[in-house]
Design an enzyme around this catalytic site. Structure first.
Site, short mmCIF file in Angstrom:
data_model
loop_
_atom_site.label_atom_id
_atom_site.label_comp_id
_atom_site.label_asym_id
_atom_site.label_seq_id
_atom_site.Cartn_x
_atom_site.Cartn_y
_atom_site.Cartn_z
N HIS A 186 0.88 -1.18 0.00
CA HIS A 186 0.00 0.00 0.00
C HIS A 186 0.92 1.23 0.00
O HIS A 186 2.05 1.17 0.51
CB HIS A 186 -0.82 -0.06 1.30
CG HIS A 186 -1.88 0.96 1.48
ND1 HIS A 186 -1.62 2.24 1.90
CD2 HIS A 186 -3.23 0.88 1.35
CE1 HIS A 186 -2.76 2.90 2.01
NE2 HIS A 186 -3.76 2.11 1.68
N ASP A 205 3.08 -4.36 8.08
CA ASP A 205 1.85 -3.59 7.91
C ASP A 205 0.69 -4.58 8.06
O ASP A 205 0.41 -5.36 7.16
CB ASP A 205 1.88 -2.96 6.50
CG ASP A 205 0.54 -2.34 6.13
OD1 ASP A 205 -0.43 -2.43 6.92
OD2 ASP A 205 0.45 -1.76 5.03
N GLN A 224 -4.58 -5.09 6.99
CA GLN A 224 -5.59 -6.01 6.44
C GLN A 224 -5.51 -7.39 7.07
O GLN A 224 -6.28 -8.28 6.69
CB GLN A 224 -5.44 -6.14 4.91
CG GLN A 224 -5.63 -4.86 4.14
CD GLN A 224 -7.06 -4.29 4.26
OE1 GLN A 224 -8.00 -4.95 4.70
NE2 GLN A 224 -7.21 -3.03 3.88
N LYS A 239 -10.63 -0.41 10.76
CA LYS A 239 -10.84 -1.55 9.86
C LYS A 239 -11.28 -2.78 10.66
O LYS A 239 -11.48 -3.85 10.11
CB LYS A 239 -9.57 -1.87 9.09
CG LYS A 239 -9.18 -0.77 8.09
CD LYS A 239 -8.01 -1.20 7.25
CE LYS A 239 -7.34 -0.06 6.52
NZ LYS A 239 -8.14 0.51 5.44
N CYS A 298 -4.96 2.88 -3.15
CA CYS A 298 -3.65 3.30 -2.63
C CYS A 298 -2.57 2.24 -2.89
O CYS A 298 -1.69 2.01 -2.04
CB CYS A 298 -3.70 3.62 -1.14
SG CYS A 298 -4.88 4.89 -0.72
#
Ligand code: PLP
Length: 400
Positions: free
Chosen positions: A118, A194, A197, A220, A358
């Site tokens: 991302h 990261d 997700q 999220k 993104c």
């Protein structure tokens, strides 16, 4: 089993009763929130709204207690200690915070990322690389959107820091994070992950994972907006200088100098988003009640149905692996612009995202130069909604 109670779970999300026809398939952008989280946020404002770590009156002590209890709840959910949990604004800020804190250690070093990233896990490193005169290496992905093992082995020697997405927000790839961490650590690299997700969809144990840093966003995973988490290995956090400074992150300030506060507060300058943090604690309790293992199991089924249903449309082309993928699918449809697909689906009350999400370099890697349409699911989605999506896409193809 979530299958047996998805209606009950959905009834706990006010958005679905306010929008009875809504088929929400944009949870990778932001999830919906259950009433318990919304109520908690209102409760703070109504009953004990006061700044944390400052006042000594009862109400301020209550707010501080709730704020710190929430940190403990989040730490235990993530398999970490509470002094390793820093409250930030979002994943993006968490990654920027690591990047700036590591700047002195990255001088003329090598930062390795992957093609899956991302923009939030590309641009902060580009910025730091230019300030630190560091080199950036990018590990390639194969045609299935999986990290190329051969290229990883080639690029990891000499790396000062490896940073990668645990789950891709476009390809849906679930990266074998444990393996990458192990290999990078064996070469002496620091590792940042990261987890934007991944954290909403799978059970994590950050101590087991062994990465030095892990970033995620509350919004999220049922929590309030404006709240992110940065997990950091305690030893490293103790050693690092805080890149941003101001109120409350310091113990003493004199004319001639200052002494930073202890970790994690040393990295939380200024008034934090304490309402968001307390609300996120409530979101974590909600996720724990359902069980992350249950969520992962149910979403695996949804993900399989999503791919099976959409693969039946021969005009559809998607990015990412055919198996072991997250519950999202980014696709092109017979030359339709992704925004036109999203607008058509909106006319059928189906909310998906369109554009580059993104992650423009990743789209370009697969020749998706206009971006993609992306349906992303969470545990409150149902198989009949996927069917509705597939039928709407078939209808759109016929219109051509
Ligand atoms: N990383 C990934 C993989 C994401 O999907 C996102 C958001 O979509 C981010 C980082 C950035 O998250 P935020 O916008 O909450 O900072």
């Amino acid at each position: 089993m979530i299958e047996d109670k998805v209606d009950i779970l959905r009834s706990e999300f006010p958005i679905f009763s306010s929008n009875p026809k809504l088929i929400y398939m944009d949870s990778a952008a932001t999830s919906q929130r259950p009433k318990s989280v919304i109520d908690k946020v209102v409760e703070v404002y109504n009953n004990y709204n006061s700044n944390v770590h400052r006042g000594i009156y009862a109400m301020a002590e209550k707010a501080t207690q709730e704020y710190e209890d929430s940190r403990k709840e989040i730490a235990s959910f993530l398999g970490a200690d509470s002094d390793e949990i820093i409250f930030t604004k979002n994943t993006t800020e968490s990654i920027n915070l690591i990047a700036y804190a590591l700047l002195p250690r990255l001088k003329r070093g090598t930062i390795t990322i992957t093609e899956l990233e991302h923009h939030s896990n590309i641009l902060p490193w580009r910025k730091i690389a230019s300030l630190a005169e560091a080199e950036i290496r990018t590990v390639e992905v194969n045609e299935d959107g999986e990290i190329s093992e051969a290229d990883f082995e080639k690029k990891i020697p000499g790396t000062s820091l490896l940073s990668f997405a645990h789950v891709s927000n476009v390809a849906g790839t679930i990266v074998n994070a444990r393996e990458l961490v192990k290999k990078a650590k064996a070469q002496g690299a620091m590792v940042a992950v990261d987890g934007a997700q991944a954290a909403p969809h799978m059970k994590l144990n950050l101590h087991d994972l062994g990465a030095d840093f892990y970033a995620l966003s509350a919004h999220k995973m049922l929590g309030p907006t404006g709240l992110g988490i940065l997990y950091g290995n305690k030893k490293l956090l103790d050693e690092l200088e805080p890149p941003f400074s101001g109120g409350e992150m310091v113990k003493e300030v004199h004319k001639s100098g200052q002494e930073w506060n202890d970790v994690p507060w040393k990295f939380e300058p200024g008034t934090p988003n304490f309402v968001g943090a307390i609300g996120f604690g409530e979101a974590i309790k909600y996720l724990n009640r359902i069980g992350m293992d249950e969520i992962e199991k149910y979403e695996k089924k949804l993900s399989k149905i999503l791919l099976e249903e959409l693969e039946k449309i021969s005009e559809l082309k998607y990015i990412g692996p055919a198996e072991n993928r997250a519950s999202l699918l980014a696709f092109e449809l017979n030359g339709y612009h992704p925004h036109d697909i999203a607008a058509f689906l909106d006319s059928r009350s189906i909310a998906i995202r369109s554009g580059f999400h993104c992650a423009q370099p990743l789209h370009e890697r697969f020749g998706f130069f206009d971006g993609s349409a992306r349906a992303s699911l969470y545990f409150y989605n149902m198989p009949n909604e996927i069917e509705a999506l597939a039928n709407a896409l078939k209808e759109l193809v016929k219109l051509q």
